[in-house]
Design an enzyme around this catalytic site. Structure first.
Site, mmCIF file in Angstrom:
data_model
loop_
_atom_site.group_PDB
_atom_site.id
_atom_site.type_symbol
_atom_site.label_atom_id
_atom_site.label_comp_id
_atom_site.label_asym_id
_atom_site.label_seq_id
_atom_site.Cartn_x
_atom_site.Cartn_y
_atom_site.Cartn_z
ATOM 1 N N PRO A 74 -15.591 -7.642 -3.229
ATOM 2 C CA PRO A 74 -15.422 -6.301 -3.552
ATOM 3 C C PRO A 74 -14.032 -6.404 -3.974
ATOM 4 C CG PRO A 74 -16.365 -5.700 -1.602
ATOM 5 C CD PRO A 74 -16.381 -7.607 -1.890
ATOM 6 N N ASN A 75 -13.937 -5.341 -5.201
ATOM 7 C CA ASN A 75 -12.058 -5.046 -5.947
ATOM 8 C C ASN A 75 -12.000 -5.985 -6.561
ATOM 9 O OD1 ASN A 75 -12.299 -2.400 -4.730
ATOM 10 N ND2 ASN A 75 -11.979 -3.688 -2.417
ATOM 11 N N ARG A 93 -5.307 -4.792 -10.222
ATOM 12 C CA ARG A 93 -5.152 -4.836 -9.024
ATOM 13 C C ARG A 93 -3.895 -5.610 -8.382
ATOM 14 N NH1 ARG A 93 -8.636 -7.406 -4.670
ATOM 15 N NH2 ARG A 93 -7.962 -6.115 -2.680
ATOM 16 N N ASN A 117 -15.006 -16.251 -2.073
ATOM 17 C CA ASN A 117 -13.894 -15.689 -1.596
ATOM 18 C C ASN A 117 -14.480 -13.735 -1.985
ATOM 19 O OD1 ASN A 117 -12.104 -13.538 -1.588
ATOM 20 N ND2 ASN A 117 -10.434 -14.118 -3.177
ATOM 21 N N HIS A 144 -8.651 -17.560 -1.031
ATOM 22 C CA HIS A 144 -8.334 -16.253 -1.388
ATOM 23 C C HIS A 144 -7.380 -16.170 -1.779
ATOM 24 C CE1 HIS A 144 -10.683 -14.490 2.140
ATOM 25 N NE2 HIS A 144 -10.643 -15.481 2.374
ATOM 26 N N ARG A 195 0.130 -11.541 6.036
ATOM 27 C CA ARG A 195 -0.344 -10.310 5.610
ATOM 28 C C ARG A 195 -0.527 -9.235 6.871
ATOM 29 N NH1 ARG A 195 -4.011 -9.526 0.568
ATOM 30 N NH2 ARG A 195 -2.506 -7.466 0.549
HETATM 31 C C1 DQA Z 1 -8.644 -11.230 -0.933
HETATM 32 C C2 DQA Z 1 -7.838 -10.910 0.507
HETATM 33 C C3 DQA Z 1 -8.610 -9.617 1.132
HETATM 34 O O1 DQA Z 1 -7.424 -9.545 2.299
HETATM 35 C C4 DQA Z 1 -9.015 -9.340 0.737
HETATM 36 O O2 DQA Z 1 -8.618 -7.780 0.643
HETATM 37 C C5 DQA Z 1 -9.217 -9.219 -1.344
HETATM 38 C C6 DQA Z 1 -8.114 -10.465 -1.810
HETATM 39 C C7 DQA Z 1 -7.698 -12.661 -1.323
HETATM 40 O O3 DQA Z 1 -8.441 -13.094 -2.278
HETATM 41 O O4 DQA Z 1 -6.696 -13.063 -1.394
HETATM 42 O O5 DQA Z 1 -9.800 -8.324 -1.356
HETATM 43 O O6 DQA Z 1 -9.628 -11.566 -0.312
#
Ligand code: DQA
Length: 155
Positions: A7-8, A15, A71, A97, A104
């Protein structure tokens, strides 16, 4: 091999660029595809915002793909369905990642997929893609020639 994004990650480039950089998902996939080609592998890619699509993709890779680089985005931290799907995949598995989740927020410090992958690469940004492909190549070679196994690979 199969490259999966959760996701995202379709929003990469727009982003939180201060966290994830300015490269787009297409940029990263292109880099991974080039690295895979150099290593003599073809690369399939799927990004989905839906957990079920990722589970299905992992199932579809069983017996067909030599490796998965994944990822899972935020699903990393709570999606036990991905843990179980990856556990049922017998090929090489790399968790990747862009950021280093361990540096974080506390809720990002747990990865539910980490226990079922061969290796996790975090915090390397765009460089993580060619490094993950190289890790796949090396781990596949190690499987093909167990006699050359390094001590680190022993159970
Ligand atoms: C991520 C790290 C995750 O915590 C985050 O929710 C992401 C991106 C990364 O690639 O650093 O969506 O997977």
């Amino acid at each position: 091999m199969l490259l999966l994004h959760g996701p995202n990650l379709n929003l990469l480039g727009e982003r939180e660029p201060e966290v994830y950089g300015t490269a787009t998902l297409d940029d990263h996939v292109g880099e991974a595809r080039r690295a895979a080609a150099v290593a003599g592998m073809t690369l399939e890619h799927l990004q989905s915002n839906a957990e079920a699509d990722l589970v299905e993709a992992i199932h579809g890779a069983r017996g067909r793909c030599a490796a998965i680089v994944v990822n899972p985005g935020a699903l990393t931290h709570y999606a036990w369905s991905l843990h179980d799907a990856l556990a049922a995949f017998g090929g090489v598995k790399i968790e990747l990642h862009l950021s280093n989740p361990n540096r974080r927020e506390a809720w990002r410090h747990t990865s539910v997929v980490a226990p079922v992958v061969d290796a996790s690469l975090v915090g390397l940004g765009a460089d993580g893609y060619p490094l993950a492909i190289d890790a796949v190549r090396r781990l596949l070679a190690r499987r093909a020639a167990p006699a050359a196994t390094s001590p680190a690979a022993s159970p």
